[in-house]
Design an enzyme around this catalytic site. Structure first.
Site, mmCIF file in Angstrom:
data_model
loop_
_atom_site.group_PDB
_atom_site.id
_atom_site.type_symbol
_atom_site.label_atom_id
_atom_site.label_comp_id
_atom_site.label_asym_id
_atom_site.label_seq_id
_atom_site.Cartn_x
_atom_site.Cartn_y
_atom_site.Cartn_z
ATOM 1 N N GLN A 197 0.820 -1.217 0.000
ATOM 2 C CA GLN A 197 0.000 0.000 0.000
ATOM 3 C C GLN A 197 0.847 1.258 0.000
ATOM 4 O O GLN A 197 0.326 2.350 -0.251
ATOM 5 C CB GLN A 197 -0.949 0.001 1.202
ATOM 6 C CG GLN A 197 -0.250 0.162 2.546
ATOM 7 C CD GLN A 197 -1.200 0.050 3.717
ATOM 8 O OE1 GLN A 197 -1.560 -1.041 4.151
ATOM 9 N NE2 GLN A 197 -1.613 1.189 4.268
ATOM 10 N N CYS A 239 -5.366 0.644 3.822
ATOM 11 C CA CYS A 239 -5.344 -0.757 4.235
ATOM 12 C C CYS A 239 -6.721 -1.393 4.050
ATOM 13 O O CYS A 239 -6.847 -2.552 3.659
ATOM 14 C CB CYS A 239 -4.928 -0.850 5.691
ATOM 15 S SG CYS A 239 -5.927 0.180 6.790
ATOM 16 N N HIS A 289 -6.136 -1.020 11.702
ATOM 17 C CA HIS A 289 -5.542 -1.565 10.484
ATOM 18 C C HIS A 289 -6.431 -2.667 9.909
ATOM 19 O O HIS A 289 -6.983 -3.469 10.660
ATOM 20 C CB HIS A 289 -4.147 -2.098 10.814
ATOM 21 C CG HIS A 289 -3.322 -2.461 9.617
ATOM 22 N ND1 HIS A 289 -3.295 -1.702 8.467
ATOM 23 C CD2 HIS A 289 -2.482 -3.500 9.392
ATOM 24 C CE1 HIS A 289 -2.483 -2.259 7.581
ATOM 25 N NE2 HIS A 289 -1.979 -3.359 8.112
ATOM 26 N N ASN A 316 -0.865 -9.224 5.030
ATOM 27 C CA ASN A 316 -0.752 -7.780 5.206
ATOM 28 C C ASN A 316 -0.485 -7.129 3.849
ATOM 29 O O ASN A 316 -0.315 -7.837 2.847
ATOM 30 C CB ASN A 316 0.373 -7.472 6.213
ATOM 31 C CG ASN A 316 0.239 -6.082 6.826
ATOM 32 O OD1 ASN A 316 -0.607 -5.278 6.428
ATOM 33 N ND2 ASN A 316 1.088 -5.790 7.801
#
Ligand SMILES: *[C@@H]1O[C@H](CO)[C@@H](O)[C@H](O)[C@H]1NC(C)=O
Length: 342
Positions: A143, A149, A286, A306
């Site tokens: 990102q 996110c 997140h 992630n």
């Protein structure tokens, strides 16, 4: 005689003190020099260039503090995970979380959770699952410094259900969400919610591929051609009943699931390998995606994708401790999970 002795004694103490001082000064200098070397090597490795010597000095000092924290943590070896001097090593934890973690969890009190949970009667969840092995997970994305996110989390969950329902693994567009999705609280790089992303995708009747609407990492105006170019669609979305890791397991047993976590700590910033056991709070900031679960010896974990590139964690993934004492799950992972339906 006695005077002599005292004199000699004083002299010995005096030179001893001097010696220690000199030694300390030398070792401190050596430490600084080697730390400076580490900083230079680190800068070269990650292609970091500072705008001036003042900035370099400031970043060096932050780097030094972080390296000390990481080295001390790893040397102590009291936890089942390791930290690393990764690409985020010249950022304070405050700077780091401010730019990347923009899940709007603080607005969760106003969010109505969906009432239905299609996996509520699942009884035979396998003891472990890894959706990567089933070809339902695209490669790790990055990102950058955009706080979207939420878009990466929603897209990864949608890529998963698309693979499971159509047989095709298609990398889908986060940038389309960043540029075009103004539903609910979603604000591109300034943050958003996965559920609002699902709402946008449903209203838009689909989402473009990563190739057709590529990632820029900054807020842009909505590209209507890209927006109209649908490569996949979803019918709806459901929230996993909150604060139940058992419910979350039922869902993840069936598809990759968007989860919100508190990723604000230094240990999260520098996580490198092993099963992450915290500490962390439950202030969700997140968005990530649970793409499996399992156990490492006796420690159960969630396998989490992630969006910070492959340099972070275990090739971009983190294994987070599962079935903890707190009903919220580690870092609040069981608080606001949701998934799209096909
Ligand atoms: C689960 O089982 C109960 C009782 O049989 C039923 O009422 C409910 O509709 C089922 N839920 C789902 C999502 O199928």
């Amino acid at each position: 005689m006695q005077v002599d002795l005292i004199f000699n004694f004083t002299q010995v103490v005096y030179s001893l003190v001097l010696g220690i001082l000199a030694f300390q000064a030398t070792s401190r200098t050596l430490q600084d020099v080697s730390m400076q070397e580490r900083h230079e090597q680190w800068m070269a490795r990650y292609d970091i260039v500072y705008k001036d010597s003042q900035e370099k000095e400031k970043r060096f000092n932050i780097f030094k503090d972080n390296v000390k924290y990481i080295d001390d943590f790893n040397n102590a070896a009291t936890k089942p995970y390791k930290l690393a001097v990764n690409k985020f090593a010249d950022l304070t934890n405050e700077e780091f979380t401010a730019s990347r973690n923009r899940f709007k969890g603080h607005m969760c009190s106003s969010i109505t959770r969906t009432p239905t949970f299609k996996y509520e009667n699942v009884t035979a969840a396998p003891s472990s699952i890894d959706w990567r092995q089933k070809g339902a997970v695209t490669p790790i994305k990055n990102q950058g410094q955009c706080g979207c996110c939420w878009a990466f989390s929603a897209v990864a969950a949608m890529e998963g259900i698309t693979k499971l329902s159509t047989g095709n693994l298609i990398s889908l567009s986060e940038q389309e969400l960043v540029d075009c999705d103004t539903s609910g609280v979603d604000q591109g790089c300034e943050g958003g919610l996965m559920d609002d992303a699902f709402k946008f995708i449903i209203q838009n009747h689909g989402l473009a591929t990563e190739t057709k609407y590529p990632y820029e990492g900054v807020d842009g105006s909505c590209n209507s051609n890209g927006k109209a170019n649908h490569a996949a669609s979803i019918k709806g979305y459901e929230d996993v009943p909150a604060n139940s890791e058992q419910a979350l397991q039922k869902a993840v047993a069936n598809q990759p699931v968007s989860v919100a976590i508190d990723a604000s700590g230094s240990d999260f910033q520098f996580y490198s390998s092993g099963v992450f056991t915290g500490s962390c709070g439950t202030e969700l900031d997140h968005g990530v995606t649970a793409v499996g679960y399992g156990a490492d010896g006796s420690t159960a974990y969630w396998l989490v994708k992630n969006s910070w590139g492959t340099e972070w964690g275990e090739e971009g993934y983190i294994r987070m401790q599962r079935n903890v004492d707190a009903k919220e799950g580690l870092c609040g992972i069981a608080m606001q999970a949701s998934y799209p339906t096909a």
